[in-house]
Design an enzyme around this catalytic site. Structure first.
Site, short mmCIF file in Angstrom:
data_model
loop_
_atom_site.label_atom_id
_atom_site.label_comp_id
_atom_site.label_asym_id
_atom_site.label_seq_id
_atom_site.Cartn_x
_atom_site.Cartn_y
_atom_site.Cartn_z
N LYS A 97 0.72 -0.93 0.07
CA LYS A 97 -0.09 0.11 0.11
C LYS A 97 0.63 1.30 0.19
O LYS A 97 2.28 1.16 0.35
CB LYS A 97 -1.24 -0.10 0.76
CG LYS A 97 -0.22 0.07 2.17
CD LYS A 97 -0.69 -0.37 4.18
CE LYS A 97 -0.46 -0.38 5.35
NZ LYS A 97 -1.35 -1.05 5.98
N TYR A 100 19.88 28.65 7.87
CA TYR A 100 18.46 29.65 8.48
C TYR A 100 18.82 29.64 10.42
O TYR A 100 19.40 28.46 10.33
CB TYR A 100 17.00 29.55 8.64
CG TYR A 100 16.71 29.22 6.85
CD1 TYR A 100 16.81 30.62 6.36
CD2 TYR A 100 16.45 28.25 6.30
CE1 TYR A 100 15.45 30.91 5.05
CE2 TYR A 100 15.80 28.46 5.13
CZ TYR A 100 15.67 30.09 4.76
OH TYR A 100 14.83 30.19 2.77
C1 LIG Z 1 -0.09 -2.57 6.79
C2 LIG Z 1 -0.85 -3.25 6.91
C3 LIG Z 1 0.48 -4.68 6.85
C4 LIG Z 1 1.36 -4.67 7.31
O1 LIG Z 1 1.99 -4.22 8.56
P1 LIG Z 1 3.83 -3.76 8.66
O2 LIG Z 1 3.60 -3.38 10.34
O3 LIG Z 1 4.21 -2.80 7.79
O4 LIG Z 1 4.00 -4.85 8.45
C5 LIG Z 1 -0.32 -5.79 7.97
N1 LIG Z 1 -1.56 -5.83 7.45
C6 LIG Z 1 -2.98 -4.46 7.81
C7 LIG Z 1 -4.44 -5.19 7.76
C8 LIG Z 1 -2.05 -3.90 7.18
O5 LIG Z 1 -2.82 -2.62 7.20
#
Ligand SMILES: *Cc1c(COP(=O)(O)O)cnc(C)c1O
Length: 341
Positions: free
Chosen positions: A33, A242
């Site tokens: 994602k 800055y």
């Molecule tokens: C993003 C996500 C993962 C992966 O989690 P990590 O902590 O990045 O390993 C697994 N399950 C769900 C439902 C997620 O939203």
């Protein structure tokens, strides 16, 4: 040519994938994602497919479409579930399967695609997404359910007992719903042991070089490089940047490189920022600007146009900046040319 480079070490990505898969001892679905946690989801999918990965997690059908077809035997799970306006996209992607979170999503999917499989997300204590356990029977009756998921709130806190409580609830749910696959573990939960693995695990962060848990054996995947725009010779006491927050303690040479907080290297990271010029470590000095960082290159041979490597140690930089490792990764900006190594 874009003079900012984000190099993805595909062998390291593959090695991390194998570590999580082998640690779990069950099949794994890779979380890609948010464009592969900012690295570029297409490249991640292509790399992991070569390692045998076939299941990938995105948030929305739009993300699934951006990814394209996952190839022979591939499937994409859509974590935000399904709404009726996504039916055209879902119809175009027979390889995509929503993870349904609410009774309304279940009804929408059953009505748009009668008989087409979906997954379910079930509440075990995080109170973010998921059906109440009491609503699972009706969902299973309405939709052919492949995998039943839940998600842990505290998997990355080894001393917090809440993960065990959620795991026990999920185990009871799994016993009550035989005939489906069950999946609970993200990267951190995989590290906690096989009690958490069930039939499928869902690693994300650890694949990309984040360190989700003290037991994780993860190798770095991302390296960053920026170019020197100008080098200045300073006298003792000359201020830089800055707020004039840093002054040269003695005669010094300071290089200004072409990245900054607009690229996801935030001001709060400054004390932990270290560059490398031909094996010589060069600290950042002063404040991070929007698109520039000053680097003390007194000890190195550095000139205009040279490339400097940024020491992109995800857990160290995130901790120094008070950010999660996830935030640091997904903030790496679009100005980086993403290249595979
Ligand atoms: C993003 C996500 C993962 C992966 O989690 P990590 O902590 O990045 O390993 C697994 N399950 C769900 C439902 C997620 O939203």
């Amino acid at each position: 040519m874009i003079p900012l480079r984000l190099t993805i070490d595909r062998r390291a990505l593959a090695a991390n994938w194998r570590w999580f898969r082998d640690r779990a001892g069950v099949p794994a679905a890779a979380a890609v994602k948010a464009d592969g946690y900012g690295l570029g989801a297409r490249l991640v999918v292509e790399t992991l497919r070569a390692e045998g990965a076939r299941s990938f997690l995105v948030s929305t059908f739009a993300e699934a479409e951006a990814l394209g077809a996952p190839g022979e035997g591939g499937e994409i799970l859509v974590l935000h579930g399904f709404t009726a306006d996504e039916a055209p996209a879902a119809a175009r992607m027979p390889w995509a399967r929503p993870v349904l979170n609410t009774p309304r999503q279940v009804a929408a999917w059953a009505s748009a695609f009668p008989g087409r499989p979906a997954d379910l997300m079930v509440e075990t204590g995080m109170h973010r997404l998921g059906l109440d356990p009491g609503a699972v029977a009706a969902a299973v009756a309405a939709v052919p359910v492949e995998t039943i998921h839940s998600h842990l709130a505290t998997a990355d806190e080894p001393a917090n007992p809440m993960a065990e409580v959620q795991c026990a609830r999920f185990r009871a749910l799994a016993a009550a719903t035989p005939g489906h696959r069950h999946s609970l573990a993200n990267s951190a939960a995989i590290c906690r042991g096989r009690d958490f693995a069930f039939d499928l695990v869902r690693p994300g962060l650890g694949l990309y070089g984040g360190v989700p848990h003290p037991a994780a054996e993860v190798v770095p995947v991302v390296s960053l490089a920026a170019r020197v725009i100008q080098v200045k010779a300073l006298a003792a006491g000359d201020p830089v940047g800055y707020g004039a927050t840093w002054r040269a303690p003695a005669r010094a040479r300071v290089a200004t490189v072409n990245l900054g907080y607009a690229d996801g290297i935030f001001r709060a990271c400054a004390p932990a920022l270290r560059f490398h010029a031909g094996g010589v470590a060069c600290p950042a000095v002063g404040r991070v600007s929007m698109d520039m960082i000053a680097v003390d290159v007194t000890a190195a041979e550095v000139g205009e146009g040279d490339w400097l490597a940024l020491d992109f140690d995800v857990p160290r930089l995130a901790a120094a900046a008070g950010l999660s490792q996830y935030e640091l990764l997904v903030s790496l900006g679009r100005r980086f040319e993403r290249v595979a190594a």
